[in-house]
Write an enzyme that holds these catalytic residues in place. Structure first.
Site, short mmCIF file in Angstrom:
data_model
loop_
_atom_site.label_atom_id
_atom_site.label_comp_id
_atom_site.label_asym_id
_atom_site.label_seq_id
_atom_site.Cartn_x
_atom_site.Cartn_y
_atom_site.Cartn_z
N LEU A 1 1.06 -20.91 16.11
CA LEU A 1 1.91 -19.84 16.60
C LEU A 1 2.83 -19.33 15.34
O LEU A 1 3.35 -19.93 14.93
CB LEU A 1 3.08 -20.38 17.68
N ASP A 2 2.72 -18.15 15.40
CA ASP A 2 3.30 -17.18 14.24
C ASP A 2 4.69 -17.33 14.53
O ASP A 2 5.10 -17.57 15.59
CB ASP A 2 2.92 -15.76 14.21
#
EC number: 5.4.99.25
Length: 320
Positions: free
Chosen positions: A50-51
């Protein structure tokens, strides 16, 4: 006088899956490192990045569970997102520079038009991966080319949008809320850009939250703050067993002698229907041994736990 560095906390075998609600601003790898430290675990990894600007569900695999992390990498995902209409950016999200703007006709964003648009983007669609992504070309990540100002040709990729909802945001006519359930490899940033293009005004992503991955839901997740304030016993009680990653798989159960031979990497014979992927358990005590495939009445080992890992998991379960 320079102070001596503090001793590193001892690490130990910890096995299982922790469902983490990753906060904004923290990379997936940094979040895993925090979980690993809080549990004093020797080994940890995640099941799909996940960024930093995305939040939400991040399954963290510990110990033996890391052997089956690939299963969740392949799983469907679900996201809630916010789109800003009327502007495109270099990255497809709020981190990039605005490269084009267009007026937004909010009066045309009727429920019927949004439902029609959602229908057009549901099913198997093609996406061109964004330049700001970790996909590699000639051994380099695309984002490295992008940061150097180099545009690389990317082939379209097929992904599946299982369900898509688009809703206006009250009191913000230039925003849309997006809820999507999609296959692995789907870029929500690209979906936002493509939806903006279809609306004729452009769009980029301004918020993203993962709400599900495979069988896991965000409601099951714990925050880092909750973990920090919990006792070690409470932290261990949050762990799901490694086999949680194999939810819905056919199961094969072996008695003690057969289980030992399977763990030694030997094929076993039995009346099992053909299956490309099965979860294999020992009967007494009930414990995951690994995964295999069944073909022509043979159980073929694919990925095995070590006997020490199985014993540690059973001890950990009893202790917590």
């Amino acid at each position: 006088m320079t102070a001596a560095p503090s001793a590193r906390a001892p690490r130990r075998p910890v096995h299982g899956v922790l469902l983490l609600d990753k906060p904004l601003g923290l990379s997936a790898q940094a979040a895993v490192a925090r979980v690993k430290a809080l549990l004093g675990a020797e080994k940890a990894g995640h099941t799909g990045t996940l960024d930093p600007l995305a939040s939400g569900l991040l399954p963290v695999c510990l110990g033996a569970a890391t052997k089956f992390a690939q299963v969740q990498l392949e799983a469907d995902k679900a996201y809630d997102a916010l789109l800003r209409l009327g502007a495109r950016t270099t990255t497809g999200d709020a981190e990039g520079e605005v490269i084009a703007t267009a007026p937004v006709d909010a009066d045309r964003l009727t429920p019927a038009r949004l439902a029609d648009l959602a229908c057009r983007f549901t099913g198997v669609i093609e996406q061109i991966p964004p330049m700001y992504s970790a996909l590699k070309k000639d051994g380099k990540a695309l984002y490295e080319y992008a940061r150097a100002g180099v545009e690389v040709e990317r082939a379209p990729r097929r992904v599946t949008i299982h369900a898509l909802q688009l809703e206006p945001v009250p009191h913000d006519p230039a925003a849309l809320r997006l809820r999507v359930r999609c296959s692995k490899g789907t870029y929500v940033r690209t979906l936002a850009e493509d939806l903006g293009a279809a609306l004729g005004c452009g769009a980029h992503l301004i918020a993203l939250r993962r709400t599900a991955t495979g069988p896991f839901e965000l409601a099951q997740a714990v925050t880092l703050e909750q973990l920090q304030h919990a006792t070690m016993e409470e932290r261990l009680q949050r762990l799901l067993p490694p086999e949680a990653l194999l939810h819905g798989w056919p199961q094969v159960t072996l008695e003690e002698d057969e289980a030992g031979r399977f763990l030694a990497g030997l094929r076993r014979r039995g009346r099992w229907p053909d299956a490309e992927a099965v979860a294999v358990f020992g009967a007494r005590p009930r414990a995951l041994l690994g995964i295999g495939r069944c073909r022509g009445g043979e159980l073929i080992p694919v990925r095995l736990l070590a006997p020490a890992e199985i014993a540690q998991w059973l001890t950990q379960t009893h202790a917590s």
